[in-house]
Design a protein around this motif. Structure first.
Motif, PDB file in Angstrom:
ATOM      1  N   ASP A 168      68.971  -2.638  31.192  1.00 43.39           N
ATOM      2  CA  ASP A 168      70.146  -3.122  31.905  1.00 43.39           C
ATOM      3  C   ASP A 168      69.851  -4.455  32.587  1.00 43.39           C
ATOM      4  N   VAL A 169      68.631  -4.603  33.085  1.00 46.33           N
ATOM      5  CA  VAL A 169      68.251  -5.849  33.749  1.00 46.33           C
ATOM      6  C   VAL A 169      68.264  -7.014  32.760  1.00 46.33           C
ATOM      7  N   LYS A 170      67.748  -6.784  31.557  1.00 46.98           N
ATOM      8  CA  LYS A 170      67.773  -7.839  30.541  1.00 46.98           C
ATOM      9  C   LYS A 170      69.203  -8.175  30.130  1.00 46.98           C
ATOM     10  N   SER A 171      70.069  -7.161  30.056  1.00 46.64           N
ATOM     11  CA  SER A 171      71.460  -7.408  29.696  1.00 46.64           C
ATOM     12  C   SER A 171      72.161  -8.302  30.717  1.00 46.64           C
ATOM     13  N   VAL A 172      71.693  -8.231  31.977  1.00 45.63           N
ATOM     14  CA  VAL A 172      72.303  -9.020  33.046  1.00 45.63           C
ATOM     15  C   VAL A 172      71.664 -10.400  33.171  1.00 45.63           C
ATOM     16  N   THR A 173      70.328 -10.468  33.028  1.00 54.04           N
ATOM     17  CA  THR A 173      69.599 -11.708  33.349  1.00 54.04           C
ATOM     18  C   THR A 173      69.019 -12.434  32.134  1.00 54.04           C
ATOM     19  N   GLY A 174      68.837 -11.709  31.039  1.00 51.55           N
ATOM     20  CA  GLY A 174      68.137 -12.280  29.895  1.00 51.55           C
ATOM     21  C   GLY A 174      66.658 -11.966  29.882  1.00 51.55           C
ATOM     22  N   SER A 175      66.151 -11.299  30.913  1.00 54.26           N
ATOM     23  CA  SER A 175      64.741 -10.920  30.964  1.00 54.26           C
ATOM     24  C   SER A 175      64.607  -9.475  31.401  1.00 54.26           C
ATOM     25  N   HIS A 176      63.647  -8.774  30.800  1.00 53.74           N
ATOM     26  CA  HIS A 176      63.294  -7.457  31.321  1.00 53.74           C
ATOM     27  C   HIS A 176      62.692  -7.594  32.719  1.00 53.74           C
ATOM     28  N   PRO A 177      62.663  -6.507  33.499  1.00 59.02           N
ATOM     29  CA  PRO A 177      61.888  -6.521  34.741  1.00 59.02           C
ATOM     30  C   PRO A 177      60.423  -6.836  34.446  1.00 59.02           C
ATOM     31  N   GLY A 178      59.738  -7.429  35.406  1.00 59.30           N
ATOM     32  CA  GLY A 178      58.321  -7.720  35.209  1.00 59.30           C
ATOM     33  C   GLY A 178      57.457  -6.486  35.268  1.00 59.30           C
ATOM     34  N   VAL A 179      57.894  -5.484  36.032  1.00 62.37           N
ATOM     35  CA  VAL A 179      57.205  -4.196  36.120  1.00 62.37           C
ATOM     36  C   VAL A 179      58.127  -3.124  35.556  1.00 62.37           C
ATOM     37  N   ILE A 180      57.596  -2.319  34.655  1.00 60.23           N
ATOM     38  CA  ILE A 180      58.335  -1.197  34.061  1.00 60.23           C
ATOM     39  C   ILE A 180      57.681   0.093  34.543  1.00 60.23           C
ATOM     40  N   GLY A 181      58.480   0.999  35.107  1.00 55.71           N
ATOM     41  CA  GLY A 181      57.958   2.284  35.558  1.00 55.71           C
ATOM     42  C   GLY A 181      58.123   3.359  34.504  1.00 55.71           C
ATOM     43  N   VAL A 182      57.053   4.116  34.254  1.00 55.34           N
ATOM     44  CA  VAL A 182      57.114   5.296  33.398  1.00 55.34           C
ATOM     45  C   VAL A 182      56.634   6.492  34.216  1.00 55.34           C
ATOM     46  N   ASP A 183      56.686   7.694  33.611  1.00 60.09           N
ATOM     47  CA  ASP A 183      56.337   8.905  34.341  1.00 60.09           C
ATOM     48  C   ASP A 183      55.583   9.857  33.427  1.00 60.09           C
ATOM     49  N   LEU A 184      54.563  10.515  33.989  1.00 60.37           N
ATOM     50  CA  LEU A 184      53.788  11.505  33.241  1.00 60.37           C
ATOM     51  C   LEU A 184      54.266  12.923  33.518  1.00 60.37           C
ATOM     52  N   SER A 185      55.493  13.072  33.971  1.00 61.54           N
ATOM     53  CA  SER A 185      55.995  14.391  34.367  1.00 61.54           C
ATOM     54  C   SER A 185      55.987  15.388  33.216  1.00 61.54           C
ATOM     55  N   GLY A 186      56.140  14.907  31.993  1.00 61.74           N
ATOM     56  CA  GLY A 186      56.199  15.800  30.841  1.00 61.74           C
ATOM     57  C   GLY A 186      54.865  16.068  30.173  1.00 61.74           C
ATOM     58  N   PHE A 187      53.754  15.706  30.848  1.00 70.01           N
ATOM     59  CA  PHE A 187      52.426  15.845  30.241  1.00 70.01           C
ATOM     60  C   PHE A 187      51.795  17.207  30.493  1.00 70.01           C
ATOM     61  N   SER A 188      52.481  18.078  31.211  1.00 68.74           N
ATOM     62  CA  SER A 188      51.948  19.425  31.473  1.00 68.74           C
ATOM     63  C   SER A 188      53.113  20.350  31.794  1.00 68.74           C
ATOM     64  N   GLY A 189      52.826  21.668  31.768  1.00 74.37           N
ATOM     65  CA  GLY A 189      53.825  22.660  32.135  1.00 74.37           C
ATOM     66  C   GLY A 189      54.910  22.872  31.106  1.00 74.37           C
ATOM     67  N   ARG A 190      54.680  22.463  29.859  1.00 78.58           N
ATOM     68  CA  ARG A 190      55.662  22.601  28.789  1.00 78.58           C
ATOM     69  C   ARG A 190      54.940  22.999  27.510  1.00 78.58           C
ATOM     70  N   PRO A 191      55.676  23.431  26.476  1.00 79.38           N
ATOM     71  CA  PRO A 191      55.029  23.748  25.198  1.00 79.38           C
ATOM     72  C   PRO A 191      54.255  22.546  24.646  1.00 79.38           C
ATOM     73  N   ALA A 192      53.160  22.843  23.953  1.00 81.48           N
ATOM     74  CA  ALA A 192      52.259  21.790  23.477  1.00 81.48           C
ATOM     75  C   ALA A 192      52.980  20.752  22.619  1.00 81.48           C
ATOM     76  N   ALA A 193      53.894  21.194  21.761  1.00 82.11           N
ATOM     77  CA  ALA A 193      54.612  20.251  20.892  1.00 82.11           C
ATOM     78  C   ALA A 193      55.462  19.287  21.709  1.00 82.11           C
ATOM     79  N   ASP A 194      56.082  19.790  22.773  1.00 83.96           N
ATOM     80  CA  ASP A 194      56.902  18.941  23.636  1.00 83.96           C
ATOM     81  C   ASP A 194      56.036  17.935  24.388  1.00 83.96           C
ATOM     82  N   VAL A 195      54.868  18.396  24.843  1.00 87.11           N
ATOM     83  CA  VAL A 195      53.942  17.501  25.541  1.00 87.11           C
ATOM     84  C   VAL A 195      53.520  16.361  24.624  1.00 87.11           C
ATOM     85  N   GLU A 196      53.149  16.673  23.397  1.00 85.76           N
ATOM     86  CA  GLU A 196      52.698  15.635  22.465  1.00 85.76           C
ATOM     87  C   GLU A 196      53.823  14.654  22.133  1.00 85.76           C
TER      88      GLU A 196
END
Length: 373
Positions: free
Chosen positions: A72-100
């Motif tokens: 959305d930021v690129k759609s407004v400004t022409g540039s992506h944000p300089g920092v992109i946040g991701v999350d490891l929330s799905g790396f545990s507590g779920r079936p192995a196939a979903d984790v992978e």
């Protein structure tokens, strides 16, 4: 005698310079060249700029999911944000196939960001490893997991297995240049609140510090993860340096100091002087101790104030003599009509955000140059 004194003086100065040099780099002495370069360049740019970041910016946005090279930021400004946040929330507590599957998806986001020259920050909404309830604390079901997963706890081996999974992922996330992708890893955020199972009411100070130190040590020293910069970020519940450092694990275990603050920034009313003072506390401690500082999470849901970017965020960030390497606002949900923190085309805060984008103080992805060299 004169020569001996001179030799002692030279050795003393050399030793002090060595200590100072050591404190200016990551807490991982074996950090990759690219990770050390990122650390150094973030510290340098923070003297005059801050990098704008957005959580999940390229994974999805307001009304869309998974479009290639979109934000959305690129759609407004022409540039992506300089920092992109991701999350490891799905790396545990779920079936192995979903984790992978999740690991593969997050890896692609991280690699794409690195290949474009952007910066990655990694949150961890960690599902409770010893009870149901997810990452939030739920009175009826949640167990105080910290005491169970630290060394000596009955679920310590379970925690080590989860960390091994993260380490294997980090050690197999390489850019197009073949290099391991540096990431700002921000575990156990907002730990001074009560809403997460690792929050202050659910573990002692000593237990939290043990958890932090073991996490860093196991990833860095046992699993050989050398592409992480470790970020410490409570919520906004402090007003003094001593309160900020209450659960601080020590300078040997933290690279970047930050805070998450929505309350002072409009959610609970505007308390801009307090927000500024809290960031100043963080910046001052970081500068004194050779660390990075950042505004690790903030934002105003739905952006009802069309001038929030210039009159609130920039004003708080740029006042005083702070050195903050980045600021990150929270995500834009794909389905919710109201859960968003960055503007999208047609939003009434776009004109103000364009001013924010054009301000010399703010940097976006296209402004970064080669941040990893």
């Amino acid at each position: 005698m004169i020569h001996t004194r001179l030799l002692i003086l030279v050795l003393s100065i050399s030793a002090s310079h060595f200590v100072m040099a050591q404190s200016q780099g990551p807490v991982d002495a074996k950090a990759t060249k690219e990770t050390k370069a990122l650390y150094k360049n973030l510290k340098k740019l923070a003297k005059h700029h801050t990098v704008f970041g957005h959580q999940h910016a390229t994974e999805y946005g307001h009304g869309w999911v998974g479009d290639e090279n979109r934000s959305d930021v690129k759609s407004v400004t022409g540039s992506h944000p300089g920092v992109i946040g991701v999350d490891l929330s799905g790396f545990s507590g779920r079936p192995a196939a979903d984790v992978e599957k999740t690991k593969t998806e997050v890896r692609k986001t991280v690699i794409d960001t690195y290949n474009r020259g952007g910066i990655i920050t990694v949150a961890w909404h960690f599902p409770n490893p010893v009870s149901t309830g997810g990452f939030y604390w739920k009175d009826s079901v949640s167990l105080p997991a910290v005491k169970y997963i630290i060394p000596g706890g009955k679920a310590h081996d379970t925690y080590k297995e989860i960390l091994r999974s993260i380490a294997n992922w980090a050690n197999n996330t390489r850019g197009a240049d073949g290099k391991l992708v540096p990431m700002i890893f921000r575990p156990f955020h907002e730990f001074d609140g009560e809403w997460f199972w690792w929050g202050k009411p659910h573990c002692t100070r000593e237990e939290f510090i043990s958890l932090w130190q073991f996490t860093v040590s196991y990833l860095r020293d046992s699993m050989g993860v050398h592409n992480f910069i470790y970020a410490f970020s409570p919520d906004n519940k402090f007003t003094t340096t001593a309160e900020y450092l209450e659960r601080y694990p020590g300078d040997g275990w933290v690279d970047l100091l930050g805070m998450d603050n929505y309350g002072d920034m409009g959610r609970d009313g505007y308390n801009l002087d307090q927000a500024s003072k809290k960031l100043q506390i963080i910046s001052d401690y970081a500068r004194k101790n050779g660390k990075l500082a950042a505004f690790t999470e903030t934002g105003l849901e739905s952006l009802p104030n069309p001038n929030w970017w210039m009159e609130v965020l920039l004003k708080v960030m740029h006042s005083g003599n702070k050195q903050l390497c980045y600021v990150l606002v929270w995500r834009n949900d794909a389905q919710s009509p109201t859960h968003y923190y960055a503007p999208f085309p047609g939003h009434n805060s776009v004109p103000d955000f364009i001013k924010f984008y054009n301000d010399p103080y703010t940097l976006f992805e296209k402004d970064l140059g080669n941040i990893y060299k």
